[in-house]
Every structure is written in structure tokens, then in C-alpha cells.
Write a protein that holds these residues in place. Structure first.
Motif: not given
Length: 357
Positions: A22-25, A67-70, A76-88
Motif C-alpha cells: 500500500x505505501x509503495x502504491x 486509497x479506497x482500500x485504505x 473496518x477498524x471503527x466497526x470493530x472498536x464499536x463492537x468492543x464498546x457496544x455494552x458501554x
């Protein structure tokens, strides 16, 4: 185009034919070096043609701009963080579904977080697998760089969040802070945030009568002299109004003064501060105070001003109100009719005929 789209070193012409990291691209601006097969070894930098969704590997791959892949990985990272903080998050939400989920998950937190852990592994593996310019090694590498950057700037982040939290507390408890600082009666901005254009305002004049004050405490700034008493009134966008100073008044004195103010009946919770002060050589210190809302002031007006046929400075025309921390002030209020009689009557000349103007 080099070989099969999305290949990384195993197809489409060997390692050089695979998609670049990705960085080289990003550095190459979407252009990949292509070996034209000649003996000169000159590489041809031609734009790589993206083909969208391809099915060369199961289940599919997104052969789109890096860029779109990034951005897909960031989402995806925000979605995973949302799963971990869902009870709060659900615990702080007032919705019916959120309350039902909170009551269920807080009795099964161990099961929920084991499920989220395996779900996270699956989501990361699936997302990285369908992005041809990314591998698991690349993802972990950039994730470690991000974590290292956060740790390196942790002190600055804590300082910034602490300042924002302090500003939030000051704004939330601003009335208590101003009261503790002795500035709650001062208006720094003559503007009503609830009605910025004055469309709902119902202003009218009112006259405040002060008969006397009594039972006051001695000023803390004077030990060898009696209080020199005067009263100061603060209300909304009115200018500060003061009575004259009564020298050597001590515990109380007869004021017999009045002043007119403008009140806004559309803001019944607005406060009027009457401060009993002692004048000293340099500054004036507060001895006692009375705080009344517009609604209470209108109630005093109903009892002392609207129902009287005559007025004298006596107990029957005034109300005794308690001061804080000690003392009494005798107060009365009356409406003010500031219309001039000459405005509604015809002008008459010396011969008795009406004059026009």
C-alpha cells in the motif's frame, strides 16, 4: 497491465508482477513498474488498470484504487472498536432495544467478549483477504505504527482531553463557579441566548421601592467603624443602580429610595440581585444579598403595587424579605405607566380651540 490483477508474487510474471504494498502504491501514484522483457531492463511506468470485483480467488477481491482500500480498512477498524464498546454505548442509551440489550449482555459479558474476539479475527481476515494491495503483515505493521504514534503522543492527548474536560465542567457548573467567585450577579454579555433576536420578549418598566434594611452583620473589612450602607441592584441588561451611601448606619438604616428597571416577563427565571454593601476607603464589600426571580418580583408587585390606592413608607405597603446571610430588607414594587398624558389629549390653544401639530 501486469499479469493477473491482484496477484502478489505467485502469478502473472513472478514477484515483480504482483501488486505493490500500500505505501509503495501510494508513493507511485497508482503506477506500477512493468518490465517490458527487453535486454535493456527499462521499466515501463504505466497506470495500472483496475478491474473492480474479480473472482480469481475465493470468494472475490476488490481490485480498486489503493486509497479506497485504505478507507475500507479504516471503516473496518471503527466497526470493530464499536463492537468492543457496544455494552458501554447501549448502557448510556435510553432506547428500548438498547436497554433490553444492556440488561441481557451485562449478565453474560464473558460470553459476549469471547464472541466479539472470534468475530474480530473473522472480520479482519475477510477484509484483508478481499483487498489485493494489503496483507495481514501490512495491516499489523501499520497498526503497530499507529499504536506507537498514540503512545508517543499520549501525554499531549491526555493534556488536551483534560483541558476539554475542565472546560466542560466549568460550563456545566458555571452558575456555581460564578457564585463561588462572587460574580454571579454580573452580566458580561447583554444578550439572551434563548431569544437572540428578542422576538418573544415582553418587556415593561417596574419601580422598586426600598424602605429600610435592618439586622445586618458587621462588615468583615471594618473592625473599628460602623457600616456605611448602600444598596446595589443588578438585573439582566439593566445598568447597575445604587442608592446613596448612609454613613455610620451600623446594623440598619432607613433608605426611602426607589429606582426603575425594565423586566422581561418572557423570562420568569431571570434573577435580580440586590446587594447590601459597605463602602470602605478603597473598595466596597458585600454585607448581605437578596436574590429574586422575575416571577417572584411580579408576585411582590401584585401584593404591594397593583392593589394600593395610596402609598406611604410604612409596614402596610412593604414586604419584609430575608437577606443572606442575615438581615431584612423592606421591599415594594409597582408598575410604571411611562405614557405622557399630553400624547393622548388634544392640544388646546388659549381660546379653547384644538390645535393641530
Amino acid at each position: 497491465p501486469r499479469g493477473a490483477p491482484g496477484a502478489r508474487g505467485e502469478e502473472g510474471g513472478g514477484g515483480a508482477a504482483g501488486l505493490e504494498p500500500a505505501l509503495a502504491r501510494a508513493r507511485g501514484g497508482g503506477m506500477a513498474p512493468v518490465d517490458d522483457g527487453s535486454a535493456s531492463g527499462i521499466q515501463d511506468f504505466r497506470p495500472r488498470i483496475r478491474r473492480g470485483i474479480v473472482y480469481d480467488k475465493w470468494p472475490f477481491r476488490l481490485d480498486i484504487e489503493t486509497e479506497y482500500q485504505d478507507w475500507i480498512l479504516v471503516a473496518m477498524c471503527f466497526f470493530v472498536v464499536g463492537l468492543w464498546t457496544l455494552p458501554c454505548v447501549c448502557g448510556r442509551t435510553q432506547g428500548k432495544c438498547a436497554r433490553a440489550f444492556s440488561s441481557w449482555v451485562y449478565t453474560r459479558l464473558h460470553v459476549f467478549y469471547w464472541f466479539v474476539l472470534y468475530t474480530t479475527f473473522g472480520i479482519v481476515a475477510f477484509t484483508v483477504g478481499i483487498l489485493p494491495d494489503w496483507t495481514v503483515d501490512d495491516f499489523l505493521h501499520y497498526l503497530s505504527i499507529f499504536i506507537w504514534w498514540v503512545l508517543g503522543h499520549l501525554v499531549k492527548l491526555i493534556t488536551s482531553f483534560t483541558m476539554l474536560f475542565v472546560l466542560y465542567l466549568v460550563f456545566k457548573f458555571r452558575e456555581r463557579v460564578l457564585t463561588a467567585a462572587g460574580l454571579d450577579h454580573i452580566h458580561f454579555l447583554r444578550w439572551n441566548l434563548n431569544d437572540p433576536f428578542g422576538l418573544k420578549a415582553r418587556r415593561r418598566p417596574m419601580e422598586i421601592f426600598i424602605w429600610k434594611v435592618e439586622g445586618l452583620m458587621s462588615s468583615a473589612g471594618k473592625l473599628m467603624k460602623a457600616n456605611d450602607i448602600f444598596l446595589e441592584c443588578h438585573l439582566g441588561d439593566n445598568e447597575v443602580m445604587c442608592t446613596r451611601v448612609h454613613n455610620n448606619a451600623g446594623r440598619g438604616c432607613v433608605i426611602k429610595e426607589s429606582f426603575q428597571i425594565n423586566i422581561d416577563e418572557s423570562c420568569p427565571s431571570e434573577l435580580m440581585h440586590i446587594l447590601v454593601k459597605d463602602q470602605s476607603l478603597v473598595t466596597s464589600s458585600e454585607v448581605a444579598r437578596l436574590v429574586l426571580s422575575i416571577a417572584e418580583l411580579c408576585g411582590i408587585e401584585d401584593q404591594t403595587g397593583k392593589r394600593r390606592s395610596s402609598f406611604t413608607y410604612s409596614a402596610e405597603h412593604f414586604l419584609p424579605l430575608s437577606l443572606s446571610p442575615a438581615g431584612l430588607v423592606w421591599l415594594a414594587a409597582a408598575p410604571v405607566d411611562d405614557r405622557d398624558v399630553g400624547e393622548t389629549s388634544a392640544l388646546v390653544d388659549d381660546d379653547g380651540f384644538p390645535m393641530t401639530c
